[in-house]
Design a protein around this motif. Structure first.
Motif, short mmCIF file in Angstrom:
data_model
loop_
_atom_site.label_atom_id
_atom_site.label_comp_id
_atom_site.label_asym_id
_atom_site.label_seq_id
_atom_site.Cartn_x
_atom_site.Cartn_y
_atom_site.Cartn_z
N ASN A 94 0.83 -1.48 0.02
CA ASN A 94 -0.02 -0.16 -0.06
C ASN A 94 0.79 1.23 -0.04
OD1 ASN A 94 -2.34 -1.25 -0.17
ND2 ASN A 94 -2.63 -1.56 2.17
N LYS A 95 1.90 1.43 0.61
CA LYS A 95 2.91 2.38 0.91
C LYS A 95 3.42 2.68 -0.51
CE LYS A 95 6.73 4.47 3.01
NZ LYS A 95 7.68 4.36 4.20
N LEU A 96 3.86 1.67 -1.16
CA LEU A 96 4.48 1.65 -2.37
C LEU A 96 3.45 2.28 -3.68
CD1 LEU A 96 7.20 1.32 -4.34
CD2 LEU A 96 6.16 -1.00 -4.69
N GLN A 97 2.16 1.86 -3.51
CA GLN A 97 1.25 2.11 -4.54
C GLN A 97 0.89 3.69 -4.20
OE1 GLN A 97 -2.00 -0.60 -3.88
NE2 GLN A 97 -1.34 -2.01 -5.27
N ILE A 98 0.87 4.03 -2.90
CA ILE A 98 0.73 5.58 -2.66
C ILE A 98 1.92 6.31 -3.15
CG2 ILE A 98 0.44 7.22 -0.75
CD1 ILE A 98 -1.16 5.15 0.70
N ALA A 99 2.99 5.85 -3.00
CA ALA A 99 4.19 6.60 -3.46
C ALA A 99 3.83 6.82 -5.14
CB ALA A 99 5.56 5.95 -2.99
N MET A 100 3.68 5.70 -5.75
CA MET A 100 3.57 5.59 -7.29
C MET A 100 2.33 6.68 -7.56
SD MET A 100 5.98 3.68 -8.62
CE MET A 100 5.32 3.78 -10.17
N LEU A 101 1.37 6.69 -6.92
CA LEU A 101 0.38 7.73 -7.24
C LEU A 101 0.85 8.94 -7.13
CD1 LEU A 101 -2.50 7.87 -7.85
CD2 LEU A 101 -3.23 8.26 -5.59
N ALA A 102 1.77 9.15 -6.12
CA ALA A 102 2.24 10.66 -5.81
C ALA A 102 3.19 10.86 -7.01
CB ALA A 102 3.16 10.71 -4.56
N TYR A 103 4.01 9.88 -7.60
CA TYR A 103 4.96 9.89 -8.82
C TYR A 103 4.19 10.24 -10.00
CZ TYR A 103 8.74 8.58 -12.02
OH TYR A 103 9.63 8.66 -12.85
N ASN A 107 4.33 13.83 -12.28
CA ASN A 107 4.66 13.69 -13.83
C ASN A 107 3.63 14.45 -14.53
OD1 ASN A 107 7.12 12.54 -13.63
ND2 ASN A 107 6.11 10.55 -13.80
N TRP A 108 2.05 14.41 -14.13
CA TRP A 108 1.22 15.18 -14.72
C TRP A 108 1.31 16.58 -14.39
CZ3 TRP A 108 -3.40 11.29 -13.07
CH2 TRP A 108 -3.49 10.29 -13.96
N PHE A 109 1.62 16.91 -13.15
CA PHE A 109 1.84 18.04 -12.78
C PHE A 109 3.00 18.79 -13.51
CE2 PHE A 109 3.81 21.22 -9.68
CZ PHE A 109 2.52 22.14 -9.58
N ILE A 165 -2.40 26.37 -13.34
CA ILE A 165 -3.57 25.36 -12.83
C ILE A 165 -4.87 25.72 -12.98
CG2 ILE A 165 -4.43 24.55 -10.61
CD1 ILE A 165 -1.42 24.55 -9.70
N ASN A 166 -5.18 27.19 -12.92
CA ASN A 166 -6.71 27.73 -13.13
C ASN A 166 -6.98 27.46 -14.75
OD1 ASN A 166 -7.33 28.47 -10.53
ND2 ASN A 166 -5.97 30.50 -10.48
N LYS A 167 -6.06 27.57 -15.35
CA LYS A 167 -6.42 27.28 -16.98
C LYS A 167 -6.76 26.10 -17.18
CE LYS A 167 -3.69 31.17 -18.35
NZ LYS A 167 -2.40 31.87 -19.04
N LEU A 168 -6.53 24.82 -16.41
CA LEU A 168 -6.91 23.67 -16.80
C LEU A 168 -8.23 23.50 -16.97
CD1 LEU A 168 -4.64 21.69 -14.51
CD2 LEU A 168 -4.34 21.84 -16.92
N SER A 169 -8.79 22.60 -18.10
CA SER A 169 -10.20 22.92 -18.27
C SER A 169 -11.21 22.15 -17.03
CB SER A 169 -10.40 22.09 -19.56
OG SER A 169 -9.86 20.65 -19.42
N PHE A 170 -10.85 21.15 -16.38
CA PHE A 170 -11.36 20.44 -15.34
C PHE A 170 -11.72 21.55 -14.24
CE2 PHE A 170 -7.85 19.08 -12.86
CZ PHE A 170 -6.92 18.95 -13.91
N PHE A 171 -10.96 22.60 -14.06
CA PHE A 171 -11.28 23.58 -12.93
C PHE A 171 -12.11 24.75 -13.68
CE2 PHE A 171 -7.14 21.68 -11.11
CZ PHE A 171 -7.62 21.48 -9.83
N SER A 172 -12.25 24.76 -14.73
CA SER A 172 -13.03 25.97 -15.43
C SER A 172 -14.35 25.84 -14.88
CB SER A 172 -12.61 26.08 -16.90
OG SER A 172 -13.28 25.17 -17.40
N SER A 173 -14.80 24.90 -14.84
CA SER A 173 -16.49 24.91 -14.54
C SER A 173 -16.48 25.12 -12.91
CB SER A 173 -17.05 23.36 -14.84
OG SER A 173 -16.35 22.46 -13.95
N TYR A 174 -15.70 25.05 -12.11
CA TYR A 174 -15.83 25.33 -10.76
C TYR A 174 -15.62 26.77 -10.31
CZ TYR A 174 -15.94 20.42 -10.39
OH TYR A 174 -16.25 19.19 -10.42
N THR A 175 -15.14 27.52 -11.38
CA THR A 175 -14.70 29.25 -10.77
C THR A 175 -15.90 29.94 -11.42
OG1 THR A 175 -13.44 29.33 -12.95
CG2 THR A 175 -12.03 28.59 -11.08
#
Length: 175
Positions: A94-103, A107-109, A165-175
């Protein structure tokens, strides 16, 4: 008027047989000589290999291998992949899976919101420049304001990343 040289960037691949004093026989050394654009000096890459392929393919193979080793090192040092704190398999998995999710999130970030100068930065550099900063959060009636330290050297990078970050499309519907 001065014309630009069409040979601003040059790469030459080759190979030589070489025997170091500590070796019992000659070995194949593949060479890449590269002249970057605008540079006066050449960059040399040497690889000792017994692979049967062209020098260019061998250099590309070892460069890709080095890139993968850098990704592994980033995971071990930046995300603590190598440290498993439990003797239980399921807890470590589980710890390794969480670390891989963060990794993967990192990369997406990098690809989606960081400016070009920060994309190739290691995670610790990103933490120091964008996360571990002195700031004061001031709450107004409608907004939260970040008051950054006046001596913060990466202010522009921070605000540019926040704008991206604000320009990302999945955030535009919430602002």
């Amino acid at each position: 008027m001065c014309k630009s040289n069409i040979y601003d960037y040059q790469v030459v691949y080759g190979e030589i047989a070489y025997k170091a004093s500590s070796w019992d026989k000659e070995r194949r050394v593949v060479v890449k000589v590269e002249k970057p654009e605008g540079e006066m000096c050449y960059n040399y890459t040497f690889v000792v290999s017994n692979m049967v392929s062209t020098p260019k393919k061998i250099i590309m193979f070892y460069c890709n291998r080095g890139t993968m080793e850098n990704f592994i090192k980033e995971g071990k040092n930046g995300f603590n992949f190598a440290s498993m704190s439990s003797s239980e398999f399921i807890a470590n998995a589980n710890k390794l899976q969480i670390a891989m999710l963060a990794y993967n999130f990192n990369n997406w970030f990098r690809r989606l919101v960081l400016c070009k100068s920060m994309v190739s930065s290691r995670i610790e550099t990103i933490r120091i420049k964008l996360v571990k900063i002195a700031a004061k959060i001031v709450k107004g009636s409608r907004y939260l304001n970040f008051k950054l330290c006046s001596t913060y050297a990466y202010k522009d990078t921070f605000w540019n990343t926040l704008d991206n970050i604000n320009k990302l499309s999945f955030f535009s519907s919430y602002t």
